[in-house]
Enzyme design. Structure first.
Site, PDB file in Angstrom:
ATOM      1  N   TRP A   1       0.821  -1.223   0.000  1.00 33.29           N
ATOM      2  CA  TRP A   1       0.000   0.000   0.000  1.00 33.29           C
ATOM      3  C   TRP A   1       0.852   1.270   0.000  1.00 33.29           C
ATOM      4  O   TRP A   1       0.323   2.372  -0.151  1.00 33.29           O
ATOM      5  CB  TRP A   1      -0.920   0.019   1.222  1.00 33.29           C
ATOM      6  CG  TRP A   1      -1.998  -1.024   1.220  1.00 33.29           C
ATOM      7  CD1 TRP A   1      -2.121  -2.104   0.393  1.00 33.29           C
ATOM      8  CD2 TRP A   1      -3.126  -1.068   2.111  1.00 33.29           C
ATOM      9  NE1 TRP A   1      -3.243  -2.827   0.712  1.00 33.29           N
ATOM     10  CE2 TRP A   1      -3.883  -2.209   1.761  1.00 33.29           C
ATOM     11  CE3 TRP A   1      -3.576  -0.265   3.165  1.00 33.29           C
ATOM     12  CZ2 TRP A   1      -5.057  -2.558   2.438  1.00 33.29           C
ATOM     13  CZ3 TRP A   1      -4.734  -0.613   3.834  1.00 33.29           C
ATOM     14  CH2 TRP A   1      -5.473  -1.749   3.466  1.00 33.29           C
ATOM     15  N   LYS A   2       2.162   1.115   0.231  1.00 29.04           N
ATOM     16  CA  LYS A   2       3.075   2.274   0.317  1.00 29.04           C
ATOM     17  C   LYS A   2       2.524   3.277   1.338  1.00 29.04           C
ATOM     18  O   LYS A   2       1.873   2.868   2.305  1.00 29.04           O
ATOM     19  CB  LYS A   2       3.289   2.873  -1.076  1.00 29.04           C
ATOM     20  CG  LYS A   2       3.722   1.791  -2.082  1.00 29.04           C
ATOM     21  CD  LYS A   2       4.276   2.312  -3.368  1.00 29.04           C
ATOM     22  CE  LYS A   2       4.694   1.137  -4.244  1.00 29.04           C
ATOM     23  NZ  LYS A   2       5.294   1.542  -5.512  1.00 29.04           N
TER      24      LYS A   2
ATOM     25  N   GLU B   1      12.084   2.193  -3.670  1.00 31.81           N
ATOM     26  CA  GLU B   1      11.840   3.551  -3.140  1.00 31.81           C
ATOM     27  C   GLU B   1      12.682   3.787  -1.882  1.00 31.81           C
ATOM     28  O   GLU B   1      13.146   4.899  -1.635  1.00 31.81           O
ATOM     29  CB  GLU B   1      10.334   3.731  -2.857  1.00 31.81           C
ATOM     30  CG  GLU B   1       9.561   3.880  -4.167  1.00 31.81           C
ATOM     31  CD  GLU B   1       8.142   3.333  -4.143  1.00 31.81           C
ATOM     32  OE1 GLU B   1       7.596   3.087  -3.058  1.00 31.81           O
ATOM     33  OE2 GLU B   1       7.581   3.131  -5.242  1.00 31.81           O
TER      34      GLU B   1
ATOM     35  N   GLY C   1       4.956   2.056 -10.856  1.00 33.11           N
ATOM     36  CA  GLY C   1       4.102   3.243 -10.866  1.00 33.11           C
ATOM     37  C   GLY C   1       4.091   3.991 -12.190  1.00 33.11           C
ATOM     38  O   GLY C   1       3.621   5.121 -12.261  1.00 33.11           O
TER      39      GLY C   1
ATOM     40  N   SER D   1       3.672  -2.201 -11.972  1.00 35.91           N
ATOM     41  CA  SER D   1       2.469  -1.988 -12.791  1.00 35.91           C
ATOM     42  C   SER D   1       1.692  -3.268 -13.088  1.00 35.91           C
ATOM     43  O   SER D   1       1.099  -3.405 -14.145  1.00 35.91           O
ATOM     44  CB  SER D   1       2.819  -1.255 -14.088  1.00 35.91           C
ATOM     45  OG  SER D   1       3.340   0.037 -13.787  1.00 35.91           O
TER      46      SER D   1
ATOM     47  N   GLU E   1      11.475  -6.284  -9.055  1.00 38.14           N
ATOM     48  CA  GLU E   1      10.713  -5.096  -9.431  1.00 38.14           C
ATOM     49  C   GLU E   1      11.595  -4.179 -10.275  1.00 38.14           C
ATOM     50  O   GLU E   1      12.385  -3.391  -9.721  1.00 38.14           O
ATOM     51  CB  GLU E   1      10.263  -4.342  -8.171  1.00 38.14           C
ATOM     52  CG  GLU E   1       9.355  -5.151  -7.269  1.00 38.14           C
ATOM     53  CD  GLU E   1       8.450  -4.249  -6.428  1.00 38.14           C
ATOM     54  OE1 GLU E   1       7.245  -4.499  -6.431  1.00 38.14           O
ATOM     55  OE2 GLU E   1       8.946  -3.300  -5.793  1.00 38.14           O
TER      56      GLU E   1
ATOM     57  N   HIS F   1      12.843  -2.147  -0.760  1.00 38.73           N
ATOM     58  CA  HIS F   1      12.076  -1.671  -1.917  1.00 38.73           C
ATOM     59  C   HIS F   1      12.880  -0.585  -2.633  1.00 38.73           C
ATOM     60  O   HIS F   1      13.611   0.174  -1.989  1.00 38.73           O
ATOM     61  CB  HIS F   1      10.725  -1.116  -1.449  1.00 38.73           C
ATOM     62  CG  HIS F   1       9.790  -0.854  -2.582  1.00 38.73           C
ATOM     63  ND1 HIS F   1       9.873   0.295  -3.340  1.00 38.73           N
ATOM     64  CD2 HIS F   1       8.781  -1.587  -3.109  1.00 38.73           C
ATOM     65  CE1 HIS F   1       8.941   0.247  -4.285  1.00 38.73           C
ATOM     66  NE2 HIS F   1       8.261  -0.874  -4.169  1.00 38.73           N
TER      67      HIS F   1
ATOM     68  N   GLY G   1       1.429  -2.518  -6.241  1.00 38.63           N
ATOM     69  CA  GLY G   1       1.305  -1.201  -5.613  1.00 38.63           C
ATOM     70  C   GLY G   1      -0.069  -0.617  -5.890  1.00 38.63           C
ATOM     71  O   GLY G   1      -1.059  -0.967  -5.237  1.00 38.63           O
ATOM     72  N   GLY G   2      -0.153   0.255  -6.890  1.00 36.65           N
ATOM     73  CA  GLY G   2      -1.381   0.987  -7.204  1.00 36.65           C
ATOM     74  C   GLY G   2      -2.647   0.136  -7.224  1.00 36.65           C
ATOM     75  O   GLY G   2      -3.656   0.491  -6.605  1.00 36.65           O
TER      76      GLY G   2
HETATM   77  P1  13P Z   1       2.944  -0.351  -8.892  1.00 38.00           P
HETATM   78  O1  13P Z   1       2.143  -1.637  -8.937  1.00 38.00           O
HETATM   79  O2  13P Z   1       2.137   0.825  -8.473  1.00 38.00           O
HETATM   80  O3  13P Z   1       3.726  -0.157 -10.144  1.00 38.00           O
HETATM   81  O4  13P Z   1       4.029  -0.559  -7.708  1.00 38.00           O
HETATM   82  C1  13P Z   1       4.790  -1.709  -7.688  1.00 38.00           C
HETATM   83  C2  13P Z   1       5.529  -1.741  -6.410  1.00 38.00           C
HETATM   84  O5  13P Z   1       6.402  -0.922  -6.161  1.00 38.00           O
HETATM   85  C3  13P Z   1       5.175  -2.782  -5.429  1.00 38.00           C
HETATM   86  O6  13P Z   1       6.093  -2.867  -4.406  1.00 38.00           O
END
Ligand code: 13P
Length: 261
Positions: A10-11, A102, A178, A218, A172, A100, A239-240
């Site tokens: 969910w970030k 990020e 994203g 994605s 990833e 991750h 993620g999204g």
């Molecule tokens: P998205 O699915 O939003 O591209 O994010 C992937 C992600 O970073 C999952 O850890």
């Protein structure tokens, strides 16, 4: 056969009230799917720290697992603002996402630090989901495998085979996170196979064959089935699309359909 692991990262989204709403929606969309099928797929949600307790309380009766998105490499003590593995375990987490991209990019996490955190997670019975992945520049420069090799060797450094077998690796590609740009199923599977072969060489083929390697970047309800049907893609780190109950439920369903084949 490896069990698929479908996980929502969910970030930094959803406060406690929004978490309650989303978990309720998830329960409604996912539970009928699970009850109508005995295909084994592990389903995991990873909300922010402040939402873990409420999420845990709400998923007690359903087959959803709980994970955090980060933790400290230290046991306990004077580390203001940090959260320990023991704390996560005590509230019912089974997993923790580590390294991750990020966190690597914005918080300068290194392979060495991610390795220390992963060992600390394992010590407390948490499954680390360890993220690796190349940037667009690295892919275009043709050094994807070199980057992945350095990351995998670094994050698994000085672990025993038993420890490695308890880890999950999430591939990833940074350029797919994203951005709406997904790696093609073949591109992703190639890297997954490379990771599995590498773990086989570094540890053993028995460990490599059991290792869960998720794809992230994605993934959504439209592309999940094709990605998840690749030989070495054992799940998704989403993620999204994990913030929308219907989309996440559709990905879970895609995982179940693939697992049945
Ligand atoms: P998205 O699915 O939003 O591209 O994010 C992937 C992600 O970073 C999952 O850890």
């Amino acid at each position: 056969m490896r069990k698929k692991l479908i996980a929502g990262n969910w970030k930094m989204n959803k406060d406690i009230h929004e978490t309650a709403t989303l978990v309720e929606q998830l329960k409604n969309s996912i539970t009928p799917t699970i009850q109508n099928s005995n295909t084994p797929v592990d389903i995991l949600i990873c909300p922010p720290f402040t939402s873990l307790v409420i999420a845990k309380m709400m998923i007690k009766e359903v087959p959803l697992k709980l994970g955090a998105q980060n933790m400290s490499q230290h046991e306990e003590g004077a580390y203001t603002g940090e959260v320990s593995a023991k704390m996560l375990k005590s509230i019912g987490c089974d997993y923790v996402i580590l390294g991750h991209s990020e966190r690597r990019q914005y918080f300068k996490e290194t392979n060495e630090l991610i390795n220390a955190k992963s060992k600390q997670a394992l010590k407390h019975g948490l499954t680390p989901i360890i993220c690796v992945g190349e940037t667009l520049e690295e892919r275009e420069a043709g050094v994807t495998e070199d980057i992945i090799k350095t990351q995998v060797k670094g994050v698994l450094s000085e672990m025993t085979s038993d420890e490695v077998a308890k880890c999950v690796i999430a591939y990833e590609p940074v350029w797919a996170i994203g951005t709406g740009k997904t790696a093609t199923p073949e591109q992703a599977n190639q890297v997954h196979q490379f990771i599995r072969k590498l773990v086989g060489q570094l540890y053993s083929w028995t460990v490599a064959e059991k290792l869960i390697i998720q794809y992230g970047g994605s993934m959504n309800d439209k592309n999940a089935a094709e990605l998840l049907s690749q030989s070495d893609i054992d799940g998704g780190l989403i993620g999204g699309a994990s913030l929308k109950a219907d989309a996440f439920a559709a990905i879970v369903l895609a995982g179940m359909e693939v697992a049945k084949e």
